[in-house]
Design a protein around this motif. Structure first.
Motif, PDB file in Angstrom:
ATOM      1  N   TRP A  10      -3.183   0.248   2.254  1.00 39.51           N
ATOM      2  CA  TRP A  10      -3.934   0.890   1.180  1.00 39.51           C
ATOM      3  C   TRP A  10      -5.065  -0.013   0.702  1.00 39.51           C
ATOM      4  O   TRP A  10      -6.196   0.434   0.510  1.00 39.51           O
ATOM      5  N   LYS A  11      -4.761  -1.280   0.490  1.00 36.51           N
ATOM      6  CA  LYS A  11      -5.768  -2.226   0.006  1.00 36.51           C
ATOM      7  C   LYS A  11      -6.866  -2.438   1.052  1.00 36.51           C
ATOM      8  O   LYS A  11      -8.043  -2.566   0.704  1.00 36.51           O
ATOM      9  N   LEU A  12      -6.471  -2.440   2.313  1.00 37.99           N
ATOM     10  CA  LEU A  12      -7.430  -2.633   3.397  1.00 37.99           C
ATOM     11  C   LEU A  12      -8.460  -1.506   3.423  1.00 37.99           C
ATOM     12  O   LEU A  12      -9.670  -1.746   3.515  1.00 37.99           O
ATOM     13  N   PHE A  13      -7.990  -0.270   3.313  1.00 36.39           N
ATOM     14  CA  PHE A  13      -8.896   0.873   3.327  1.00 36.39           C
ATOM     15  C   PHE A  13      -9.729   0.941   2.051  1.00 36.39           C
ATOM     16  O   PHE A  13     -10.907   1.299   2.093  1.00 36.39           O
ATOM     17  N   ALA A  14      -9.133   0.615   0.923  1.00 39.69           N
ATOM     18  CA  ALA A  14      -9.882   0.613  -0.337  1.00 39.69           C
ATOM     19  C   ALA A  14     -11.044  -0.364  -0.274  1.00 39.69           C
ATOM     20  O   ALA A  14     -12.173  -0.051  -0.688  1.00 39.69           O
ATOM     21  N   ASP A  15     -10.793  -1.549   0.265  1.00 39.49           N
ATOM     22  CA  ASP A  15     -11.847  -2.559   0.389  1.00 39.49           C
ATOM     23  C   ASP A  15     -12.945  -2.086   1.339  1.00 39.49           C
ATOM     24  O   ASP A  15     -14.139  -2.286   1.084  1.00 39.49           O
ATOM     25  N   ALA A  16     -12.539  -1.437   2.446  1.00 43.24           N
ATOM     26  CA  ALA A  16     -13.513  -0.951   3.427  1.00 43.24           C
ATOM     27  C   ALA A  16     -14.415   0.115   2.823  1.00 43.24           C
ATOM     28  O   ALA A  16     -15.632   0.124   3.049  1.00 43.24           O
ATOM     29  N   VAL A  17     -13.829   1.019   2.056  1.00 41.94           N
ATOM     30  CA  VAL A  17     -14.605   2.080   1.423  1.00 41.94           C
ATOM     31  C   VAL A  17     -15.586   1.498   0.418  1.00 41.94           C
ATOM     32  O   VAL A  17     -16.763   1.907   0.355  1.00 41.94           O
ATOM     33  N   LYS A  18     -15.135   0.546  -0.369  1.00 45.78           N
ATOM     34  CA  LYS A  18     -16.015  -0.072  -1.379  1.00 45.78           C
ATOM     35  C   LYS A  18     -17.163  -0.836  -0.724  1.00 45.78           C
ATOM     36  O   LYS A  18     -18.284  -0.844  -1.244  1.00 45.78           O
ATOM     37  N   LYS A  19     -16.922  -1.442   0.426  1.00 41.08           N
ATOM     38  CA  LYS A  19     -17.985  -2.158   1.128  1.00 41.08           C
ATOM     39  C   LYS A  19     -19.082  -1.218   1.605  1.00 41.08           C
ATOM     40  O   LYS A  19     -20.236  -1.618   1.764  1.00 41.08           O
ATOM     41  N   LEU A  20     -18.713   0.049   1.833  1.00 38.62           N
ATOM     42  CA  LEU A  20     -19.682   1.051   2.269  1.00 38.62           C
ATOM     43  C   LEU A  20     -20.332   1.765   1.082  1.00 38.62           C
ATOM     44  O   LEU A  20     -21.107   2.702   1.270  1.00 38.62           O
ATOM     45  N   GLY A  21     -20.005   1.318  -0.123  1.00 34.15           N
ATOM     46  CA  GLY A  21     -20.608   1.909  -1.308  1.00 34.15           C
ATOM     47  C   GLY A  21     -19.793   3.003  -1.954  1.00 34.15           C
ATOM     48  O   GLY A  21     -20.265   3.665  -2.885  1.00 34.15           O
ATOM     49  N   GLY A  22     -18.576   3.201  -1.466  1.00 32.64           N
ATOM     50  CA  GLY A  22     -17.716   4.228  -2.041  1.00 32.64           C
ATOM     51  C   GLY A  22     -16.925   3.727  -3.231  1.00 32.64           C
ATOM     52  O   GLY A  22     -17.103   2.594  -3.688  1.00 32.64           O
ATOM     53  N   GLU A  23     -16.019   4.570  -3.715  1.00 36.35           N
ATOM     54  CA  GLU A  23     -15.196   4.236  -4.863  1.00 36.35           C
ATOM     55  C   GLU A  23     -13.720   4.276  -4.473  1.00 36.35           C
ATOM     56  O   GLU A  23     -13.304   5.124  -3.689  1.00 36.35           O
ATOM     57  N   ALA A  24     -12.957   3.350  -5.035  1.00 34.45           N
ATOM     58  CA  ALA A  24     -11.514   3.324  -4.828  1.00 34.45           C
ATOM     59  C   ALA A  24     -10.843   3.157  -6.178  1.00 34.45           C
ATOM     60  O   ALA A  24     -11.126   2.193  -6.893  1.00 34.45           O
ATOM     61  N   SER A  25     -10.009   4.120  -6.546  1.00 31.03           N
ATOM     62  CA  SER A  25      -9.294   4.025  -7.810  1.00 31.03           C
ATOM     63  C   SER A  25      -8.347   2.836  -7.781  1.00 31.03           C
ATOM     64  O   SER A  25      -7.927   2.378  -6.725  1.00 31.03           O
ATOM     65  N   VAL A  26      -8.016   2.339  -8.955  1.00 35.59           N
ATOM     66  CA  VAL A  26      -7.074   1.229  -9.036  1.00 35.59           C
ATOM     67  C   VAL A  26      -5.734   1.669  -8.446  1.00 35.59           C
ATOM     68  O   VAL A  26      -5.208   2.730  -8.784  1.00 35.59           O
ATOM     69  N   LEU A  27      -5.205   0.890  -7.539  1.00 34.57           N
ATOM     70  CA  LEU A  27      -3.929   1.198  -6.926  1.00 34.57           C
ATOM     71  C   LEU A  27      -2.818   0.951  -7.942  1.00 34.57           C
ATOM     72  O   LEU A  27      -2.682  -0.146  -8.473  1.00 34.57           O
ATOM     73  N   SER A  28      -2.028   1.974  -8.215  1.00 32.36           N
ATOM     74  CA  SER A  28      -0.970   1.884  -9.209  1.00 32.36           C
ATOM     75  C   SER A  28       0.382   2.137  -8.558  1.00 32.36           C
ATOM     76  O   SER A  28       0.598   3.207  -7.976  1.00 32.36           O
ATOM     77  N   ILE A  29       1.267   1.166  -8.642  1.00 31.28           N
ATOM     78  CA  ILE A  29       2.601   1.276  -8.056  1.00 31.28           C
ATOM     79  C   ILE A  29       3.626   0.899  -9.119  1.00 31.28           C
ATOM     80  O   ILE A  29       3.668  -0.247  -9.563  1.00 31.28           O
ATOM     81  N   HIS A  30       4.435   1.852  -9.546  1.00 36.63           N
ATOM     82  CA  HIS A  30       5.427   1.617 -10.582  1.00 36.63           C
ATOM     83  C   HIS A  30       6.745   1.122  -9.983  1.00 36.63           C
ATOM     84  O   HIS A  30       6.913   1.065  -8.765  1.00 36.63           O
ATOM     85  N   GLU A  31       7.675   0.811 -10.857  1.00 35.62           N
ATOM     86  CA  GLU A  31       8.982   0.322 -10.427  1.00 35.62           C
ATOM     87  C   GLU A  31       9.769   1.439  -9.740  1.00 35.62           C
ATOM     88  O   GLU A  31       9.462   2.622  -9.915  1.00 35.62           O
ATOM     89  N   PRO A  32      10.791   1.091  -8.978  1.00 33.52           N
ATOM     90  CA  PRO A  32      11.633   2.104  -8.329  1.00 33.52           C
ATOM     91  C   PRO A  32      12.392   2.953  -9.345  1.00 33.52           C
ATOM     92  O   PRO A  32      12.580   2.545 -10.497  1.00 33.52           O
ATOM     93  N   ALA A  33      12.808   4.123  -8.907  1.00 35.34           N
ATOM     94  CA  ALA A  33      13.593   5.018  -9.759  1.00 35.34           C
ATOM     95  C   ALA A  33      15.056   4.591  -9.775  1.00 35.34           C
ATOM     96  O   ALA A  33      15.536   3.926  -8.851  1.00 35.34           O
ATOM     97  N   THR A  34      15.750   4.988 -10.808  1.00 27.48           N
ATOM     98  CA  THR A  34      17.190   4.756 -10.888  1.00 27.48           C
ATOM     99  C   THR A  34      17.921   6.039 -10.486  1.00 27.48           C
ATOM    100  O   THR A  34      17.351   7.139 -10.523  1.00 27.48           O
ATOM    101  N   GLU A  35      19.190   5.903 -10.144  1.00 26.79           N
ATOM    102  CA  GLU A  35      19.993   7.064  -9.787  1.00 26.79           C
ATOM    103  C   GLU A  35      20.081   8.036 -10.963  1.00 26.79           C
ATOM    104  O   GLU A  35      20.061   9.248 -10.777  1.00 26.79           O
ATOM    105  N   ALA A  36      20.161   7.490 -12.161  1.00 24.53           N
ATOM    106  CA  ALA A  36      20.250   8.336 -13.352  1.00 24.53           C
ATOM    107  C   ALA A  36      18.980   9.162 -13.526  1.00 24.53           C
ATOM    108  O   ALA A  36      19.039  10.355 -13.866  1.00 24.53           O
ATOM    109  N   GLU A  37      17.837   8.545 -13.296  1.00 25.07           N
ATOM    110  CA  GLU A  37      16.571   9.268 -13.414  1.00 25.07           C
ATOM    111  C   GLU A  37      16.469  10.375 -12.369  1.00 25.07           C
ATOM    112  O   GLU A  37      15.994  11.477 -12.655  1.00 25.07           O
TER     113      GLU A  37
END
Length: 216
Positions: A10-37
């Motif tokens: 994901w980071k590799l492609f985001a960097d490549a797109v930005k180098k070409l003048g594109g936009e990449a949203s901030v990559l957001s990765i939350h914690e894992p889910a619990t069994e209860a959730e």
């Protein structure tokens, strides 16, 4: 492939797109889910979360957002000319909304299980909305199988096409293409008639990565 490699892609492609003048949203990765959730969400949806999706939610993340957009004046060569973005997002909570919306389409617009087009909307578990009324979903109609499929509401060429054999493989395969899409016309160039599922090693994939300057 490990989850750390997915994030690296994901980071590799985001960097490549930005180098070409594109936009990449901030990559957001939350914690894992619990069994209860998971249990709470399953009770609200009214069915169990498919095993491959549940595995990713528990072992990787319960919520992910990753998007990129090519510059407005950039165009890939044919047959990649309709590619303009990449998108992968899911959330444990969003699963409730996505499946309620998917069921609305199924029950109100595509209710006829005897119609081949309508039937594709049945027996599916939606995990990502595409933004145009379409969905990425998991086929839960056959025990022991859970292929990822595309649900189109307007005769899209990708309707019903199996993209990967399960959600975890979909995550791994699509990460190698920068999560291109999610509209079907963006990822269809990477589905070959001679081979099932999207193929990040096909000739079109090589052209795509060469244009972005991404090493396979």
């Amino acid at each position: 492939m490990e989850y750390c490699k997915v994030v690296e892609n994901w980071k590799l492609f985001a960097d490549a797109v930005k180098k070409l003048g594109g936009e990449a949203s901030v990559l957001s990765i939350h914690e894992p889910a619990t069994e209860a959730e998971l249990t709470i969400v399953e009770s609200k949806i009214g069915c169990q979360i498919p095993p491959s999706l549940k595995e990713v939610l528990i072992n990787f993340s319960k919520k992910v957002e990753f998007r990129w957009f090519m510059p407005d004046d950039y165009e890939f060569e044919s047959p990649l000319s309709e590619i303009f973005s990449g998108d992968r997002h899911w959330s444990l909570e969003w699963l409730i909304q996505f499946n309620e919306e998917k069921n609305g389409w199924k029950d109100e617009v595509f209710p006829n299980i005897e119609d081949p087009y309508d039937a594709v909307w049945h027996g599916k578990f939606a995990f990502q909305e595409v933004g145009n009324g379409d969905y990425l979903a998991i086929d839960i109609s056959q025990a022991g199988k859970e292929p990822v499929v595309y649900l189109s509401h307007d005769d899209g060429d990708g309707h019903g096409i199996e993209i990967a054999k399960n959600f975890k493989e979909f995550l791994f395969l699509s990460s190698r293409l920068g999560c291109v899409g999610a509209e079907d016309w963006q990822w269809l160039p990477f589905v070959e008639e001679s081979q099932a599922y999207i193929n990040p090693d096909c000739e079109n994939a090589k052209k795509f990565m060469l244009a972005l300057g991404v090493k396979a």
